[in-house]
Design an enzyme around this catalytic site. Structure first.
Site, PDB file in Angstrom:
ATOM      1  N   TYR A  78      43.871  96.739   0.387  1.00  0.00           N
ATOM      2  CA  TYR A  78      42.569  96.646   0.499  1.00  0.00           C
ATOM      3  C   TYR A  78      42.116  95.539  -0.525  1.00  0.00           C
ATOM      4  O   TYR A  78      41.351  94.441  -0.109  1.00  0.00           O
ATOM      5  CB  TYR A  78      41.708  97.950   0.333  1.00  0.00           C
ATOM      6  CG  TYR A  78      40.208  97.614   0.948  1.00  0.00           C
ATOM      7  CD1 TYR A  78      39.813  97.393   2.153  1.00  0.00           C
ATOM      8  CD2 TYR A  78      39.425  97.161  -0.278  1.00  0.00           C
ATOM      9  CE1 TYR A  78      38.399  97.424   2.479  1.00  0.00           C
ATOM     10  CE2 TYR A  78      38.037  96.653   0.078  1.00  0.00           C
ATOM     11  CZ  TYR A  78      37.621  96.884   1.181  1.00  0.00           C
ATOM     12  OH  TYR A  78      36.395  96.417   1.888  1.00  0.00           O
ATOM     13  N   THR A 131      28.083  71.716  14.902  1.00  0.00           N
ATOM     14  CA  THR A 131      27.161  72.594  15.526  1.00  0.00           C
ATOM     15  C   THR A 131      26.921  73.997  14.913  1.00  0.00           C
ATOM     16  O   THR A 131      25.864  74.137  14.339  1.00  0.00           O
ATOM     17  CB  THR A 131      27.820  73.092  16.815  1.00  0.00           C
ATOM     18  OG1 THR A 131      29.175  73.325  16.524  1.00  0.00           O
ATOM     19  CG2 THR A 131      27.747  72.139  17.709  1.00  0.00           C
ATOM     20  N   ASP A 221      33.128  69.590   4.002  1.00  0.00           N
ATOM     21  CA  ASP A 221      33.681  70.240   4.939  1.00  0.00           C
ATOM     22  C   ASP A 221      35.019  69.910   5.358  1.00  0.00           C
ATOM     23  O   ASP A 221      35.425  68.865   5.738  1.00  0.00           O
ATOM     24  CB  ASP A 221      32.973  70.033   6.365  1.00  0.00           C
ATOM     25  CG  ASP A 221      33.241  70.671   7.522  1.00  0.00           C
ATOM     26  OD1 ASP A 221      34.542  71.253   7.457  1.00  0.00           O
ATOM     27  OD2 ASP A 221      32.670  71.097   8.661  1.00  0.00           O
ATOM     28  N   LYS A 264      42.118  74.570  11.693  1.00  0.00           N
ATOM     29  CA  LYS A 264      42.773  73.061  12.178  1.00  0.00           C
ATOM     30  C   LYS A 264      43.680  72.594  11.253  1.00  0.00           C
ATOM     31  O   LYS A 264      44.888  72.998  11.211  1.00  0.00           O
ATOM     32  CB  LYS A 264      41.438  72.099  12.127  1.00  0.00           C
ATOM     33  CG  LYS A 264      40.200  72.570  13.300  1.00  0.00           C
ATOM     34  CD  LYS A 264      39.485  73.724  13.020  1.00  0.00           C
ATOM     35  CE  LYS A 264      38.403  73.607  13.881  1.00  0.00           C
ATOM     36  NZ  LYS A 264      37.541  74.723  13.688  1.00  0.00           N
ATOM     37  N   ARG A 388      31.329  67.233  24.559  1.00  0.00           N
ATOM     38  CA  ARG A 388      30.211  67.157  23.114  1.00  0.00           C
ATOM     39  C   ARG A 388      29.258  66.049  23.414  1.00  0.00           C
ATOM     40  O   ARG A 388      29.356  64.914  23.213  1.00  0.00           O
ATOM     41  CB  ARG A 388      31.456  66.528  22.090  1.00  0.00           C
ATOM     42  CG  ARG A 388      32.148  67.653  21.464  1.00  0.00           C
ATOM     43  CD  ARG A 388      31.424  68.436  20.699  1.00  0.00           C
ATOM     44  NE  ARG A 388      31.949  69.676  20.062  1.00  0.00           N
ATOM     45  CZ  ARG A 388      31.619  70.954  19.920  1.00  0.00           C
ATOM     46  NH1 ARG A 388      30.463  71.244  20.646  1.00  0.00           N
ATOM     47  NH2 ARG A 388      32.125  71.839  19.223  1.00  0.00           N
ATOM     48  N   PHE A 455      26.467  75.457  24.118  1.00  0.00           N
ATOM     49  CA  PHE A 455      27.445  75.025  24.625  1.00  0.00           C
ATOM     50  C   PHE A 455      28.724  76.110  25.080  1.00  0.00           C
ATOM     51  O   PHE A 455      29.493  75.868  26.098  1.00  0.00           O
ATOM     52  CB  PHE A 455      27.966  73.923  24.056  1.00  0.00           C
ATOM     53  CG  PHE A 455      28.405  74.301  22.694  1.00  0.00           C
ATOM     54  CD1 PHE A 455      27.613  74.215  21.617  1.00  0.00           C
ATOM     55  CD2 PHE A 455      29.759  74.481  22.317  1.00  0.00           C
ATOM     56  CE1 PHE A 455      27.873  74.699  20.375  1.00  0.00           C
ATOM     57  CE2 PHE A 455      30.084  74.961  20.945  1.00  0.00           C
ATOM     58  CZ  PHE A 455      29.502  74.811  19.991  1.00  0.00           C
TER      59      PHE A 455
HETATM   60  C1  LIG Z   1      34.025  70.085  11.354  1.00  0.00           C
HETATM   61  C2  LIG Z   1      34.001  71.296  11.608  1.00  0.00           C
HETATM   62  N1  LIG Z   1      33.294  72.279  10.900  1.00  0.00           N
HETATM   63  C3  LIG Z   1      33.103  73.730  10.952  1.00  0.00           C
HETATM   64  C4  LIG Z   1      33.781  74.330  12.217  1.00  0.00           C
HETATM   65  C5  LIG Z   1      33.839  75.905  12.199  1.00  0.00           C
HETATM   66  O1  LIG Z   1      34.771  76.416  11.940  1.00  0.00           O
HETATM   67  P1  LIG Z   1      35.121  77.758  12.905  1.00  0.00           P
HETATM   68  O2  LIG Z   1      35.248  77.420  14.271  1.00  0.00           O
HETATM   69  O3  LIG Z   1      36.444  78.135  12.227  1.00  0.00           O
HETATM   70  O4  LIG Z   1      33.914  78.763  12.524  1.00  0.00           O
HETATM   71  C6  LIG Z   1      34.577  73.661  12.832  1.00  0.00           C
HETATM   72  C7  LIG Z   1      35.315  74.063  14.089  1.00  0.00           C
HETATM   73  O5  LIG Z   1      34.797  74.387  15.125  1.00  0.00           O
HETATM   74  C8  LIG Z   1      34.622  72.214  12.678  1.00  0.00           C
HETATM   75  O6  LIG Z   1      35.250  71.370  13.466  1.00  0.00           O
END
Ligand SMILES: Cc1ncc(COP(=O)(O)O)c(C=O)c1O
Length: 463
Positions: A78, A131, A221, A264, A388, A455
């Site tokens: 844990y 998003t 990000d 990713k 998109r 979406f």
């Molecule tokens: C640029 C970007 N930021 C954030 C996210 C959000 O990540 P997650 O899908 O792992 O929650 C994504 C993925 O969809 C993304 O492509």
């Protein structure tokens, strides 16, 4: 001494296949039924009804034998799991941030960061919205402000760094609202919504100098930053002989922290994290994570997931991996270009984006051309991709109207290490088939609209 391992011009895969997953082929009738039942939303199709799945590159990568062995080394304690420390070591080594808080995926990290950094009434600039990122900013009382260069909104512009921040737009915001109402700037690598467009190191250096002067942190990000590093190496003066890992580190050193969707770049099926260099911020994130994700040494993940991330990071920074990964994306893009299909240029790292406005110019944006095209592509050969455009952009909270973004795109997203060159040929053939009969295609109307991130779950019918 010549240290180059192999000099070749192909992007051939730096691995061989040890295990395969069988695909199911469907008939046109089966696909018609499947898309109808899915409300013409590719997110709602069962994966068993998909032949080639280009919905997303998120969590869909093939792990290596080393990563699979790593799963067996999961320390499912844990607290204080050994795998957490492996991940922390790898993140410190390659990204260089001091503090790490694991989360179950990217939006978990975005949630933490937005909650601890944004106050109601704040403005959060970013190089285009994403998003989930924007939604978490709004849920914390912030307003997202787009400060990406204009070319990012122009599918035909071939500017090599369409992910760059427009410094004049940022400065205008600072002058208008004051730096104290800007908790950070959100900087994304290989900007997803713009077509996978990178920022340049020169732009980041300029941004860094400006933000230091005004006391605004830069939060990366980091989802596709390793791929961004590859483009800097390919396209920016002075970087052609630099290593991807060296460039990655240089990027991170110019920023103050990051959120990460490890699904990713990092070649795993689940995982994410928040990082920063500021101890006070770290303590807040560490405290917040126990409410929403789990203890600060697992953040909603199993120990084995953290191990897979740590190992995936070491593979993701390999030059030969990025060369094959991005090489495959560009192979598909070139085939579409050769067939005359309108795509966003320059090609990005994780996907080829079809310009649905140019593909279906007879459809108004409120007939959802990109959503329509994604459904048509599925019908043609069982290839799944995603919208998109107007659906993803959602409604303006002030006017309640569709946002009608400049970019109305269909994303053919390539999972890493999953499909072959022959699969790419099939995809290109299918897109061309649909392109030939594009004038016959009619739009969609929305019949169900969920409140958040519509979406994913919205339903449609042909008009
Ligand atoms: C640029 C970007 N930021 C954030 C996210 C959000 O990540 P997650 O899908 O792992 O929650 C994504 C993925 O969809 C993304 O492509």
């Amino acid at each position: 001494m010549n240290t180059e391992r192999h000099v070749h011009h192909s992007w051939a895969e730096p691995y061989k296949i040890k295990m395969v997953e069988l695909l199911r082929m469907t008939t046109r009738e089966e696909r018609e039924q499947a898309i109808r039942e899915a409300g013409y939303n590719t997110f709602l199709i069962r994966s068993r009804d998909v032949y080639i799945d280009l919905l997303t590159d998120s969590g869909t990568s093939a792990m290596s034998d080393r990563q699979w062995s790593g799963l067996m080394m999961g320390d499912e304690a844990y607290s204080g799991s050994e795998n957490f420390y492996h991940l922390q070591d790898a993140v410190r080594e390659y990204y260089g941030y001091k503090y790490l808080v694991p989360t179950h995926q990217g939006r978990g990290a975005e949630h933490l960061m937005s909650r601890i950094m944004i106050k109601p009434g704040d403005h959060v600039p970013g190089n285009m919205y994403f998003t989930t990122t924007r939604l978490h900013q709004e849920l914390s009382g912030g307003t997202f402000v787009d400060v990406i260069v204009d070319e990012a909104h122009e599918p035909e512009s071939t500017q090599p760094f369409k992910g760059n921040v427009d410094m004049a737009k940022l400065d205008k915001l600072v002058q208008e609202v004051g730096a104290e109402r800007i908790p950070y700037i959100s900087l994304e690598g290989c900007v997803n919504m713009a077509g996978g467009q990178p920022f340049s190191m020169a732009n980041l250096r300029e941004l860094n100098a400006y933000c230091r002067e005004h006391g605004i942190p830069i939060m990366l990000d980091a989802t596709r930053t390793i791929e961004n590093a590859w483009f800097i190496r390919q396209r920016e003066d002075g970087y052609s002989t630099r290593s991807v890992r060296g460039i990655l580190r240089e990027i991170c050193d110019l920023t103050d922290g990051c959120t990460m969707s490890a699904k990713k770049d990092l070649l795993v099926n689940i995982g994410g994290f928040f990082c920063c260099n500021d101890e006070e911020l770290f303590l807040k994130a560490q405290n917040m994570v126990v409410i929403y994700e789990g203890l600060h040494t697992y953040g909603g993940l199993a120990g084995r997931d953290m191990e897979a991330m740590a190992l995936g990071l070491r593979e993701a920074v390999m030059e030969e991996h990025q060369s094959a990964r991005i090489g495959q994306v560009h192979y598909l893009g070139q085939k579409l270009l050769d067939a005359g299909v309108p795509i966003v240029m320059p090609m990005g790292s994780h996907a080829i984006f079809i310009d649905a406005k140019a593909f279906l110019p007879h459809l108004d944006q409120d007939a959802y051309p990109a959503q329509t095209l994604a459904a048509e592509l599925y019908l043609d050969a069982g290839i799944r991709c995603m919208e998109r455009g107007n659906v993803s952009a959602g409604r303006d909270p002030e006017t309640g109207k569709n946002r009608r973004p400049a970019l109305e795109l269909v994303r053919l997203t390539l999972p890493r290490r999953v499909y072959t060159q022959a699969h790419m040929d099939v995809v290109a053939e299918s897109v061309y088939n649909v392109y030939k009969r594009r004038h016959e295609i009619q739009g969609l109307k929305m019949t169900y609209e969920p409140e958040y991130l519509r979406f994913f779950q919205a339903r449609f019918e042909p008009v």
